[in-house]
Design a protein around this motif. Structure first.
Motif, PDB file in Angstrom:
ATOM      1  N   PHE A 100     -24.551 -16.126  68.387  1.00 17.90           N
ATOM      2  CA  PHE A 100     -25.655 -15.552  69.165  1.00 17.90           C
ATOM      3  C   PHE A 100     -26.759 -16.596  69.248  1.00 17.90           C
ATOM      4  CE2 PHE A 100     -23.242 -12.116  67.439  1.00 17.90           C
ATOM      5  CZ  PHE A 100     -23.305 -11.091  68.365  1.00 17.90           C
ATOM      6  N   CYS A 137     -33.673 -24.148  62.799  1.00 21.26           N
ATOM      7  CA  CYS A 137     -34.172 -24.455  61.447  1.00 21.26           C
ATOM      8  C   CYS A 137     -33.305 -25.498  60.739  1.00 21.26           C
ATOM      9  CB  CYS A 137     -34.273 -23.187  60.606  1.00 21.26           C
ATOM     10  SG  CYS A 137     -32.681 -22.522  60.069  1.00 21.26           S
ATOM     11  N   ARG A 196     -31.976  -7.535  54.975  1.00 20.18           N
ATOM     12  CA  ARG A 196     -31.386  -6.969  56.187  1.00 20.18           C
ATOM     13  C   ARG A 196     -29.947  -6.519  55.962  1.00 20.18           C
ATOM     14  NH1 ARG A 196     -33.121 -11.282  59.213  1.00 20.18           N
ATOM     15  NH2 ARG A 196     -31.037 -12.195  59.319  1.00 20.18           N
ATOM     16  N   GLU A 204     -30.528 -25.103  58.877  1.00 24.51           N
ATOM     17  CA  GLU A 204     -29.785 -24.692  57.682  1.00 24.51           C
ATOM     18  C   GLU A 204     -28.277 -24.834  57.891  1.00 24.51           C
ATOM     19  OE1 GLU A 204     -30.995 -23.376  54.467  1.00 24.51           O
ATOM     20  OE2 GLU A 204     -32.632 -24.554  55.315  1.00 24.51           O
ATOM     21  N   LYS A 207     -33.015 -12.065  55.309  1.00 23.28           N
ATOM     22  CA  LYS A 207     -31.588 -11.896  55.589  1.00 23.28           C
ATOM     23  C   LYS A 207     -30.906 -11.090  54.477  1.00 23.28           C
ATOM     24  CE  LYS A 207     -27.247 -14.211  56.456  1.00 23.28           C
ATOM     25  NZ  LYS A 207     -26.632 -15.117  57.409  1.00 23.28           N
ATOM     26  N   ALA A 231     -21.726 -18.657  58.336  1.00 23.10           N
ATOM     27  CA  ALA A 231     -22.452 -17.425  58.659  1.00 23.10           C
ATOM     28  C   ALA A 231     -23.479 -17.107  57.575  1.00 23.10           C
ATOM     29  CB  ALA A 231     -21.482 -16.265  58.833  1.00 23.10           C
ATOM     30  N   GLN A 232     -23.097 -17.360  56.323  1.00 21.31           N
ATOM     31  CA  GLN A 232     -24.039 -17.092  55.229  1.00 21.31           C
ATOM     32  C   GLN A 232     -25.262 -17.998  55.290  1.00 21.31           C
ATOM     33  OE1 GLN A 232     -21.659 -17.553  51.701  1.00 21.31           O
ATOM     34  NE2 GLN A 232     -20.533 -15.667  52.178  1.00 21.31           N
ATOM     35  N   SER A 233     -25.065 -19.212  55.798  1.00 23.53           N
ATOM     36  CA  SER A 233     -26.146 -20.194  55.738  1.00 23.53           C
ATOM     37  C   SER A 233     -27.308 -19.882  56.670  1.00 23.53           C
ATOM     38  CB  SER A 233     -25.601 -21.589  56.072  1.00 23.53           C
ATOM     39  OG  SER A 233     -25.388 -21.684  57.484  1.00 23.53           O
ATOM     40  N   CYS A 234     -27.060 -19.133  57.715  1.00 25.28           N
ATOM     41  CA  CYS A 234     -28.095 -18.946  58.739  1.00 25.28           C
ATOM     42  C   CYS A 234     -29.021 -17.780  58.390  1.00 25.28           C
ATOM     43  CB  CYS A 234     -27.474 -18.713  60.111  1.00 25.28           C
ATOM     44  SG  CYS A 234     -28.740 -18.382  61.344  1.00 25.28           S
ATOM     45  N   PRO A 235     -30.310 -18.033  58.215  1.00 29.37           N
ATOM     46  CA  PRO A 235     -31.231 -16.938  57.875  1.00 29.37           C
ATOM     47  C   PRO A 235     -31.404 -15.948  59.026  1.00 29.37           C
ATOM     48  CG  PRO A 235     -32.284 -19.095  57.548  1.00 29.37           C
ATOM     49  CD  PRO A 235     -31.007 -19.334  58.295  1.00 29.37           C
ATOM     50  N   TYR A 236     -31.067 -16.344  60.225  1.00 32.52           N
ATOM     51  CA  TYR A 236     -31.362 -15.507  61.397  1.00 32.52           C
ATOM     52  C   TYR A 236     -30.127 -14.840  61.991  1.00 32.52           C
ATOM     53  CZ  TYR A 236     -35.581 -18.161  60.666  1.00 32.52           C
ATOM     54  OH  TYR A 236     -36.688 -18.706  60.069  1.00 32.52           O
ATOM     55  N   ASP A 237     -29.007 -14.937  61.312  1.00 34.49           N
ATOM     56  CA  ASP A 237     -27.761 -14.311  61.753  1.00 34.49           C
ATOM     57  C   ASP A 237     -27.323 -14.749  63.150  1.00 34.49           C
ATOM     58  OD1 ASP A 237     -27.355 -12.983  59.376  1.00 34.49           O
ATOM     59  OD2 ASP A 237     -28.409 -11.164  60.015  1.00 34.49           O
TER      60      ASP A 237
END
Lengths: 805, 297
Positions: B52, B59, A608, B61, A605, B90-96
Motif C-alpha cells: 500500500f 522513513c 494497532r 525502516e 504499530k 512487513a514487521q519492519s514498517c511502522p505504517y503498515d
C-alpha cells in the motif's frame, strides 16, 4: 420528494398532498427565537415578588397562556403552538440569562444549530436581562458549586450538563390516566384537597395546579374560538375540519377524551404545555400505540374512524412535533447537535401482563413515521421473542429507508434491568424510552434517567497515566500514588487497575455532588405544577417532581468513553505487564507527541495490531466489561436528592446514552494508549471506538453481548451503520431481521442503525479512520467499506446511488 | 505441521454465499487462473505480499531490512524478486505499507472462529461457507474442519470451481451440506483460453456430485463477450440436466471489477485486457433463458 407508503393503508391524493406540504414547511423553516414567553414571565414575576416560587411560576405560566399569540397551522388537523412562530425557540429567563446576553449577537453565526434573531427579539431580551441576572437557576447552581467541581469542569473531567442551566424534562406523562380524566378532574380534586390540607407547601402545590390547569383549559378554548373564526373564510373539507376543531376545543380536557382524535390532540397539547412550563427536554409520548388504542378501537367499532383517517391524524401529530424548538448555550449545544428535543414515542413490546402488545396502531405509527421521516418524534420500538414478524419487517423497512429509526429496544434486557432495581414486574414491562436510549416507566419516573453530570472517562484515563494530573491544565485534584506531580510507575496491571478505580471513584463522587447541587436548585426553579400532576404519585402527595413527588426516582449520569478506556487498559496490560515490550514512560512519550515521531509510530504499530473491543475477542472485551463493572460497583453507595422524601425507589443506575458528548469530550483528550490520536472523538455509548471494529456487525453484537447490559438499566447505546444496498433485496432484509432476532438472544439492550448515503461514503473515503464499522455490499458478500480499494469504493458508490432511485 | 490451513480472509455476516447469515472462509490456492478473478491474492497456496504505497512516509525502516530489494529515493520502489523475507519486511514498517495475506490456522482455531456466529446461523438458517481461491486445494484440512463443525450442527457449504480430480476432494464433497458449483464455460477451448485449464474434469465432477445426490447451487459468472453466449449457457444447462445433479437453483453473478486494485498491490497485471460492461439487461435475458430450461434462478 414524496415518500412511498410501506403498508397497504390507502391515503387519497388530498391527504398525501397536504402531508407533503406540511412536511416541506417543516423542512424549510429556519430556527428562530421568540421573546413572548420571556416578556410575559417577566411581567408576571414583577407582580408576584414575595410569593412562594411555585405560585410565581404558575402565575407566570397562566399569564403567558392567556396572552401569547396562538395560531392554527394551515392544512393541519392538529393544533397547538409553543412560540409565536413554528420552530422558534422560546426563552426561559428563570433558568439562565447570562449566556443569552453574551451570545445574542452570535446565534446566527454558529457552526451548527444556528438561530435567526431579529432586532426586536434582541431588544426584548436585553430589556429584561437586568431583572433576571443573578436570580436564575444557573446562578443558584453556580453559587453552590464547590471549588473541586469547578476545577473538574476546568480540566474537562466533568461537564455540568443541561440540568445546571435549564429544566429537567425527561418525563412521560401518565397519558392513559390523564386522558381518561381530563384536566378538570385535577382542578376539582385539587380544590377538595386545598380545603382538607393544612401544610403550607402542599397548599401552594394545589393552588399552583389549579392556576396552571385552569389557564391551560382557557388556552385550549382560545384555539376553539380561533378555529371558529378561521372556518368563516374556508370552504369544503377544511371548513368542516375547522368547525370540528372549534367544537372539540370548547370541551377538550374539560372531560375525558371522547375520541381518537381528541386523544391525539390532547396528547400533543399536554406536550406543548410541558414545553411552555419548563425548558427541559425529552418530554416524551411513551407507549402511544398502547394508550391511544382503546380510543382507536372504539371509534372504529362505532364506524366513525378508519385506518386511513387514523393514519392521517397520527401523521399530522408527528409533523407538528417538529414545530417545537429549544435553544441552548453554544458550549452545551456541541453536546446535543441538531436542535434535538428528544420527544420519544415508542411502539410494540410486552403488555404489563406479559403478552405481546402489538396492535393496529403499532404499524400505523411506523407508516406515519415513514411518511414524515423527520427528526421528531424520536421513534423507538420495543421487541421480544414473540414480536410478530410482520411488525419487525415493517420496522426493518423503515430502518432501510434511511431514517435511522426506529431504534430497537430489547424487552428482556430492559425489563430485567428495572426489576433488578426493585421495580415490580408489571411496571417494568411498561417501560419506555425517555429521550434517547434512557428508559423508565411512563408516568412514574420524575427525573432524567440519564444525563445528570457528564464524566469524560477519556480524560480520567489520561489523568490515570499522569498520576491524576491533567496535561492540558496541570491541575491535579487526586494523586494515584500519593505524590504531587505526574510521575508514576505501576508495578503490575492490578496496580494500574486499582489506580483506575481510585480516579473513577474520585470523579464519580464529585459528579454525584454536582448532581445534588443542581437538583436542589431545580426544586425551586423547575417547580412544574402542570407536569407534576401527570406523574404518579405527585398529585396524591401534593409535591412537585423535584420535591420527591414521583414514584420511581432512578437516575444516572453520563459516562463517555468506556471502549477507549477498556482498549487502553488492555493495551497497557498486554504491552507493559504481560509481554514486557514497553515501559509506561515509553508509551507516555509516544502519547505526548501524538504518535508522530518514528519511535512513536513503531509503538503505534504495536498498539494497532492488538485486539480491540468490538471484534468478538474475549481478552479485550472482558476488560471493557470490567470498566463497566468498576462504575456499577460504586452506585449502591450514592443517594439521590429525593431519597426518603416520597419516591418508592430512589437510586442511581448507569447509562451510556451520551448524545454527541463523545465529540467535544474527545477534543479535550490527548492521544490515548488504545492508539487513538489526540482530539479524536471518544467512542459513542457502548459502541466500539470508531475505526477499531473490523469484523463486521455480528462481531460487534457478540462483543457488546459480553457487557453487563442489563445493569446499565437506564439504557445502553449501540449505534451501527449499514449501507442501503446491504438491505435492498428482500432476502437481505430477512437476514437483517434474523440479525435483530439474534440480538434479542444475545442480550443486546438496544440497537440503532444508520443506513448511509453516498455523502457519508465520500466522507468515509476522506476520513477512513472514523468509518471502520461501515458495512457495504460488494458482490456476493458484504465487506467493510474502508477495507476496499478506492476503485471498489467507487464502484459501490455508484451502485448505492442506483439503489436510491 | 500437519493439518494447518492457509486462509486469506474470514468474512463474517456474509449474505450471499448460501442460505442465511454465514461466515465465509477464503482459502488460498486455486487450480484455475480465470482472467476475471477478483481474489488474485488467493490464487497461490503461499503467503502473499500486498503493498500500500500511499501509506509510505519514506522513513527508510524497510530499506534497513531489505536493502537490495527496496529503495526510497523520493519514492518507494520495490523489486519483489529480491525480497528475502516478506514477513520480516512487513514487521519492519511502522505504517503498515506491507501487508501479508495468508494466515496459518489449525483445525481447532478455525472451528473456534467459525463457531463465534453460531447464534446468527441458528436464527437465520445460515452456516459456514468455504470459498477462496478454491477450497478443494486444501481438502484434507477442510474435511477435519467440516466434520467438527457438522458435529456441532453447523451447516457447511463448499464454494468450488471443481477443477481438481474427484479423488482429491470427494471426501470433502461428501461431508458438506451444500456445494456452490461454478460453471464458467461449456466451450472447452474458450475455457482453456480464459482459465488456463480444461473443463472436462469439472463436468466429470458434476456427475460425481450428482451420484452423491449432493444439493448444488450452480453459479455462472456472466462476462460480456466471453461467456454470455446464449448457446453456451444452454449447453451448460443441458449438461447439468444430463448429469442428474440435485440443483436447487442457478445464480447468475454479474461481472465486476472490484478486484482490480488488488492486482496492483500484488505487483500483478490484470489479465483481462478488454473493457467489459456490467450489463443488467443481459443478466435479465439470461435469467429467462435458464428458467425456460427448467431451472429456478
Amino acid at each position: 420528494m414524496e415518500r412511498n407508503l410501506l403498508t397497504n393503508v390507502s391515503l387519497d391524493d388530498v391527504a398525501r398532498l397536504r402531508i407533503h406540504r406540511l412536511r416541506k414547511k417543516r423542512l424549510d423553516t429556519k430556527a428562530s427565537l421568540c421573546s413572548q414567553r420571556a416578556l410575559l414571565y417577566t411581567e408576571s414575576f414583577k407582580q408576584t415578588e414575595n410569593e412562594p416560587y411555585i405560585l410565581r411560576k404558575a402565575k407566570a405560566f397562566a399569564h403567558t397562556l392567556d396572552h401569547m399569540s396562538i395560531f392554527i397551522e394551515a392544512d393541519s388537523l392538529i393544533f397547538g403552538n409553543m412560540a409565536s412562530k413554528n420552530f422558534a425557540a422560546p426563552i426561559y429567563p428563570e433558568y439562565s440569562m447570562d449566556w443569552l446576553v453574551d451570545e445574542v449577537d452570535t446565534f446566527s453565526l454558529r457552526k451548527g444549530d444556528v438561530f435567526q434573531v431579529d432586532e426586536k427579539v434582541k431588544a426584548d431580551l436585553l430589556s429584561i436581562s437586568d431583572f433576571w441576572l443573578g436570580n436564575t437557576h444557573k446562578d443558584e447552581v453556580k453559587r453552590n458549586l464547590t471549588d473541586d467541581i469547578r476545577l473538574a469542569s476546568k480540566t474537562g473531567a466533568l461537564h455540568l450538563g443541561g440540568i445546571s442551566m435549564s429544566g429537567d424534562g425527561h418525563i412521560v406523562p401518565d397519558y392513559p390516566t390523564l386522558l381518561s380524566r381530563g384536566f378538570r378532574w385535577y382542578v376539582d380534586e385539587a380544590n377538595i384537597r386545598l380545603d382538607e390540607i393544612q401544610s403550607y407547601e402542599r397548599k401552594s402545590f394545589y393552588q399552583a395546579v389549579i392556576i396552571s390547569l385552569e389557564a391551560a383549559l382557557r388556552w385550549i378554548k382560545q384555539y376553539g374560538e380561533l378555529a371558529g373564526q378561521l372556518s368563516i373564510e374556508e370552504n369544503g373539507q377544511r371548513k368542516v375540519e375547522l368547525l370540528d376543531m372549534a367544537k372539540m376545543a370548547m370541551t377538550l380536557m374539560e372531560q375525558p377524551a371522547q375520541s381518537f382524535k381528541e386523544c391525539v390532540q390532547a396528547t400533543y397539547l399536554v406536550h406543548i404545555l410541558q414545553l411552555i412550563e419548563s425548558n427541559g427536554h425529552s418530554f416524551c409520548f411513551g407507549r402511544f400505540d398502547q394508550y391511544a388504542y382503546p380510543y382507536y378501537r372504539r371509534d372504529v367499532e362505532k364506524g366513525i374512524l378508519n385506518e386511513s383517517t387514523a393514519l392521517e391524524i397520527i401523521t399530522h401529530f408527528f409533523l407538528m412535533t417538529n414545530s417545537t424548538n429549544k435553544i441552548r448555550p453554544n458550549e452545551h449545544t456541541k453536546f446535543s447537535q441538531g436542535y434535538p428535543l428528544y420527544s420519544n414515542l415508542m411502539i410494540g413490546g410486552l403488555a404489563p401482563e406479559g403478552i405481546d402488545a402489538t396492535n393496529a396502531l403499532s404499524s400505523l405509527c411506523i407508516e406515519a413515521m415513514n411518511l414524515t421521516a423527520l427528526k421528531e418524534p424520536n421513534f423507538a420500538m420495543r421487541y421480544h421473542q414473540d414480536t410478530p414478524d410482520d411488525l419487525l419487517k415493517l420496522a426493518a423497512k423503515l430502518i432501510r429507508s434511511g431514517t435511522g429509526m426506529p431504534a430497537m429496544f430489547n424487552d428482556a434486557v430492559a425489563i430485567r434491568g428495572l426489576t433488578d432495581l426493585g421495580v415490580p414486574i408489571e411496571d417494568a414491562r411498561d417501560y419506555c424510552a425517555i429521550g434517547c436510549v434512557e428508559t423508565g416507566v411512563a408516568g412514574k419516573y420524575g427525573h432524567r434517567a440519564t444525563g445528570m453530570t457528564y464524566c469524560n472517562w477519556g480524560k480520567l484515563l489520561e489523568m490515570l497515566v499522569n498520576n491524576g494530573v491533567d496535561p492540558n491544565t496541570n491541575i491535579q485534584q487526586v494523586s494515584i500514588n500519593g505524590q504531587l506531580g505526574s510521575d508514576i510507575e505501576f508495578s503490575s496491571y492490578d496496580q494500574l487497575w486499582q489506580g483506575w478505580r481510585k480516579i473513577l471513584k474520585y470523579y464519580t463522587d464529585l459528579a454525584v455532588e454536582s448532581d445534588v447541587i443542581c437538583d436542589r436548585s431545580l426544586v425551586k426553579f423547575d417547580a412544574s405544577p402542570l407536569a407534576s400532576c401527570f406523574i404518579q404519585n405527585a398529585f396524591e402527595l401534593g409535591k412537585t417532581l423535584k420535591e420527591g413527588g414521583c414514584k420511581y426516582d432512578i437516575i444516572s449520569q453520563s459516562n463517555i468513553g468506556p471502549s477507549v478506556v477498556g482498549n487502553s487498559l488492555y493495551t497497557m496490560k498486554k504491552l507493559i505487564f504481560d509481554d514486557h515490550k514497553l515501559t509506561l514512560n515509553q508509551l507516555k512519550s509516544a502519547l505526548s507527541d501524538n504518535w508522530q515521531s518514528l519511535d512513536s509510530a513503531k509503538i503505534h504499530k504495536m498498539v494497532r495490531h492488538l485486539p480491540k473491543y468490538g471484534n468478538d475477542i474475549d481478552e479485550v472485551d472482558d476488560i471493557v466489561s470490567n470498566v463497566f463493572e468498576s462504575y456499577l460497583e460504586l452506585l449502591p453507595s450514592y443517594k439521590t436528592e429525593r431519597s426518603g422524601k416520597g419516591p418508592v425507589i430512589s437510586r442511581y443506575t448507569m447509562s451510556t446514552s451520551n448524545i454527541t458528548a463523545y465529540v467535544p469530550n474527545g477534543l479535550e483528550v490527548g492521544a490515548t494508549p488504545d492508539g487513538r490520536f489526540a482530539q479524536q472523538p471518544l467512542n459513542e455509548g457502548c459502541s466500539p471506538t470508531q475505526g477499531t471494529d473490523t469484523h463486521g456487525p455480528t462481531a460487534v453484537l457478540k462483543s457488546v453481548s459480553k457487557l453487563p447490559n442489563h445493569q446499565v438499566a437506564a439504557g445502553q447505546l449501540l449505534n451501527m451503520r449499514f449501507t442501503p444496498s446491504s438491505l435492498s433485496k428482500d432476502e437481505d432484509l430477512d437476514k437483517f431481521i434474523d440479525l435483530l432476532r439474534t440480538s434479542v438472544e444475545l442480550n443486546i439492550y438496544h440497537n440503532q442503525f444508520n443506513i448511509v448515503d453516498t455523502k457519508t461514503l465520500r466522507d468515509a473515503q476522506k476520513h477512513p479512520q472514523l468509518y471502520s464499522d461501515l458495512i457495504v455490499r460488494v458482490a456476493g458478500y458484504c465487506a467493510q467499506f474502508i477495507s476496499l480499494m478506492p476503485e471498489a469504493q467507487e464502484a459501490i458508490i455508484s451502485r448505492s446511488e442506483h439503489g436510491h432511485g | 505441521m500437519d493439518n494447518v490451513g492457509l486462509i486469506s480472509n474470514i468474512q463474517r455476516y456474509s449474505l450471499h454465499d448460501g442460505p442465511g447469515i454465514r461466515t465465509t472462509v477464503f482459502m488460498m490456492g486455486c487450480p484455475l487462473r480465470c482472467a476475471w478473478c477478483s481474489n488474485p491474492e488467493s490464487l497461490k497456496k503461499v503467503k502473499q505480499l500486498m503493498i500500500f504505497d500511499q501509506k509510505c512516509t519514506l522513513c527508510g525502516e524497510c530499506v534497513r531490512v531489505e536493502p537490495e530489494a527496496i529503495s526510497i529515493d523520493g519514492k518507494l520502489s520495490v523489486n519483489r524478486v529480491l525480497i528475502r523475507d516478506i514477513e520480516h519486511l512487513a514487521q519492519s514498517c511502522p505504517y503498515d505499507v506491507f501487508e501479508i495475506i495468508g494466515r496459518e490456522m489449525s483445525v481447532e482455531e478455525l472451528v473456534e472462529e467459525c463457531m463465534k456466529d453460531e447464534p446468527f446461523y441458528r436464527n437465520s438458517g445460515g452456516g459456514v461457507t468455504f470459498s477462496g481461491g478454491d477450497p478443494i486445494m486444501q481438502a484434507d484440512f477442510l474435511v477435519d474442519v467440516t466434520r467438527r463443525l457438522r458435529e456441532k450442527g453447523i451447516h457447511v457449504a463448499l464454494d468450488t470451481s471443481g477443477g481438481l480430480p474427484w479423488d482429491e476432494w470427494k471426501v470433502l464433497a461428501s461431508e458438506v451440506d451444500l456445494v456452490l458449483y461454478d460453471l464458467k464455460l461449456f466451450d472447452e477451448e474458450k475455457h482453456i483460453e480464459f482459465t488456463q485449464s480444461g473443463n472436462s474434469v469439472i463436468f466429470d465432477n458434476l456427475d460425481h456430485l450428482a451420484m452423491l445426490g449432493k444439493e448444488l447451487i450452480v453459479r455462472m459468472v456472466v462476462i460480456e463477450g466471453i461467456n454470455d453466449d446464449r448457446n453456451d449457457i444452454k449447453l451448460r444447462c443441458e449438461r447439468l440436466k444430463q448429469s442428474g445433479a440435485n440443483v436447487s437453483r442457478i445464480e447468475l453473478l454479474p461481472y465486476h471489477t472490484l478486484g482490480r486494485g488488488k492486482y496492483i498491490r500484488l505487483g500483478l497485471t490484470y489479465p483481462l485486457k478488454q473493457r467489459i460492461n456490467e450489463n443488467v439487461r443481459t443478466i435479465e435475458e439470461l435469467k429467462s433463458l435458464i428458467e425456460s430450461l427448467g431451472f429456478s434462478v
